[in-house]
Design a protein around this motif. Structure first.
Motif, PDB file in Angstrom:
ATOM      1  N   ARG A   1      31.969  48.050  52.257  1.00  0.00           N
ATOM      2  CA  ARG A   1      32.397  46.711  51.865  1.00  0.00           C
ATOM      3  C   ARG A   1      32.952  45.906  53.051  1.00  0.00           C
ATOM      4  NH1 ARG A   1      31.298  47.081  46.831  1.00  0.00           N
ATOM      5  NH2 ARG A   1      31.864  44.914  46.419  1.00  0.00           N
TER       6      ARG A   1
ATOM      7  N   ARG B   1      33.060  41.983  53.419  1.00  0.00           N
ATOM      8  CA  ARG B   1      33.080  41.395  52.076  1.00  0.00           C
ATOM      9  C   ARG B   1      34.529  41.318  51.592  1.00  0.00           C
ATOM     10  NH1 ARG B   1      28.739  44.895  48.860  1.00  0.00           N
ATOM     11  NH2 ARG B   1      29.234  43.389  47.223  1.00  0.00           N
ATOM     12  N   GLU B   2      35.064  42.458  51.105  1.00  0.00           N
ATOM     13  CA  GLU B   2      36.487  42.486  50.747  1.00  0.00           C
ATOM     14  C   GLU B   2      37.305  43.325  51.716  1.00  0.00           C
ATOM     15  OE1 GLU B   2      34.262  42.813  46.666  1.00  0.00           O
ATOM     16  OE2 GLU B   2      34.253  43.952  48.538  1.00  0.00           O
TER      17      GLU B   2
ATOM     18  N   ARG C   1      44.960  35.472  46.423  1.00  0.00           N
ATOM     19  CA  ARG C   1      44.521  36.676  45.732  1.00  0.00           C
ATOM     20  C   ARG C   1      45.332  37.880  46.220  1.00  0.00           C
ATOM     21  NH1 ARG C   1      38.212  36.194  46.933  1.00  0.00           N
ATOM     22  NH2 ARG C   1      38.186  38.330  46.113  1.00  0.00           N
TER      23      ARG C   1
ATOM     24  N   VAL D   1      36.109  50.157  42.802  1.00  0.00           N
ATOM     25  CA  VAL D   1      35.112  49.096  42.718  1.00  0.00           C
ATOM     26  C   VAL D   1      34.530  49.077  41.313  1.00  0.00           C
ATOM     27  CG1 VAL D   1      32.914  48.229  43.617  1.00  0.00           C
ATOM     28  CG2 VAL D   1      34.565  49.309  45.169  1.00  0.00           C
TER      29      VAL D   1
ATOM     30  N   ASP E   1      30.417  45.995  41.365  1.00  0.00           N
ATOM     31  CA  ASP E   1      30.216  45.565  42.756  1.00  0.00           C
ATOM     32  C   ASP E   1      31.300  44.604  43.222  1.00  0.00           C
ATOM     33  OD1 ASP E   1      28.825  45.782  45.179  1.00  0.00           O
ATOM     34  OD2 ASP E   1      27.765  43.908  44.821  1.00  0.00           O
ATOM     35  N   ARG E   2      32.531  44.832  42.741  1.00  0.00           N
ATOM     36  CA  ARG E   2      33.657  43.997  43.164  1.00  0.00           C
ATOM     37  C   ARG E   2      34.881  44.879  43.358  1.00  0.00           C
ATOM     38  NH1 ARG E   2      37.764  40.872  40.768  1.00  0.00           N
ATOM     39  NH2 ARG E   2      37.170  41.584  38.684  1.00  0.00           N
TER      40      ARG E   2
ATOM     41  N   VAL F   1      38.495  45.967  43.094  1.00  0.00           N
ATOM     42  CA  VAL F   1      39.578  45.620  42.172  1.00  0.00           C
ATOM     43  C   VAL F   1      40.869  46.366  42.479  1.00  0.00           C
ATOM     44  CG1 VAL F   1      38.005  44.998  40.302  1.00  0.00           C
ATOM     45  CG2 VAL F   1      38.847  47.364  40.476  1.00  0.00           C
TER      46      VAL F   1
ATOM     47  N   GLU G   1      42.343  42.753  45.608  1.00  0.00           N
ATOM     48  CA  GLU G   1      41.008  42.171  45.676  1.00  0.00           C
ATOM     49  C   GLU G   1      40.494  42.067  47.102  1.00  0.00           C
ATOM     50  OE1 GLU G   1      40.666  38.567  43.431  1.00  0.00           O
ATOM     51  OE2 GLU G   1      41.828  39.371  41.746  1.00  0.00           O
TER      52      GLU G   1
END
Length: 326
Positions: free
Chosen positions: A131, A134-135, A150, A210, A213-214, A216, A228
């Motif tokens: 990741r 991305r994050e 966030r 995850v 696909d995010r 958390v 996040e």
């Protein structure tokens, strides 16, 4: 992104090793100065995992690959050429150099501009690399706006974590520091954290949570802390093994008393300790963002052209004097 090979010669005024922002900036400056230029690039830019680049005036939010595509087209219009490949070695050859690629090409160059960049070596935590960009982040000026307000986590693996936590607090009021394997925070840092509402979570981070696909959350064994985005301190390792035969080797890069990576030192002009070999961008300055790397490439390109002009004039004067002998 692969380059379309357009090489028409085995000899150039300048071979540029690396086709990112710094390399293309240098190639632009040099090709507009009517120098013969070959850009050799392996097609693995450092910022490839990122969907967009930021802080580039006039190009804000553009995908990194799009900037390179446009830049290559502009430079080709001035006669620069391209070779898709990896440089294996740069060796001295008389007053110039031979650039050898992994597939056997040997290209002569009067001067060499190294813009091969660096590799971000991430902490050994499962899921971080997947990741990255991305994050999983490291630069608030690159990604802070995108995760503003966030829940953000800071992975502490070295003493830089305190600085990172206080810096990222500018973009979010929900910042948690994961003590992980980092050093013990001193009372002054803890007081600053408390004043800014930054929590410290003890324990070693074991992975990411995850869903769909995010990102958390951050896992500490069976425990999951909602986050996040997670900020990590990579180790910055320059790509410069191909210069070893010239005696050019990376040296440690320090932040305070701590080694955070390597770099190739250079003069403000971009000149290295090997005459004729120049550097620009992240290979010498780990802090350079895309716009500053491009600017450095343009500037160093002008310095290389000045050096070539001096060589051309010296050769012309010698030829003139020789014609008058007898």
């Amino acid at each position: 992104m692969e380059l379309e090979t357009t090489r028409t010669s085995d000899s150039y005024d300048v071979v540029v090793v690396g086709g990112g922002a710094a390399g293309l900036g240098g190639a632009l400056s040099l090709s507009r100065a009517r120098r013969s230029v070959l850009v050799v690039d392996a097609g693995h830019p450092r910022n490839a995992p990122a969907a967009h680049m930021h802080n580039y005036l006039g190009r804000e939010g553009m995908p990194p690959g799009e900037l390179l595509r446009i830049g290559r087209g502009e430079i080709a219009g001035y006669g620069a050429e391209f070779l898709d490949g990896t440089v294996r070695e740069v060796a001295r050859d008389g007053s110039g150099f031979v650039v050898a690629t992994a597939t056997g090409e040997r290209i002569a160059a009067r001067q060499v501009l190294v813009t091969s960049g660096l590799v971000d070596e991430l902490p050994d935590v499962p899921g971080l690399a997947d990741r990255w960009g991305r994050e999983v982040l490291h630069c608030p000026y690159c990604h802070g706006w995108e995760v503003r307000d966030r829940p953000v986590g800071i992975l502490a693996t070295n003493s830089f974590a305190a600085h990172q936590a206080l810096m990222w607090r500018q973009w979010s009021d929900d910042v948690v520091v994961f003590a992980h394997t980092g050093p013990e925070f001193d009372p002054a840092d803890r007081e600053k954290f408390a004043a800014r509402g930054i929590e410290i979570v003890d324990g070693e981070v074991t992975g990411l949570e995850v869903r769909g696909d995010r990102l958390v959350g951050i896992r500490l064994g069976e425990r999951v802390i909602e986050r996040e985005a997670i900020v990590v301190p990579p180790r910055f390792r320059v790509r410069a093994d191909f210069l070893a035969g010239l005696g050019l080797a990376p040296v440690p890069m320090y932040m305070g008393d701590e080694v955070i990576g390597t770099h190739l030192p250079a003069e403000p002009t971009g000149a290295t300790t090997v005459p004729g070999v120049w550097v620009a961008g992240n290979v010498t300055d780990m802090r350079a963002q895309v716009i500053s790397a491009a600017s450095a490439g343009v500037f160093v390109g002008s310095m290389i052209n000045a050096a070539l002009i001096e060589d051309d004039v010296t050769s012309a004067v010698s030829a003139l004097r020789g014609s008058h002998v007898g």
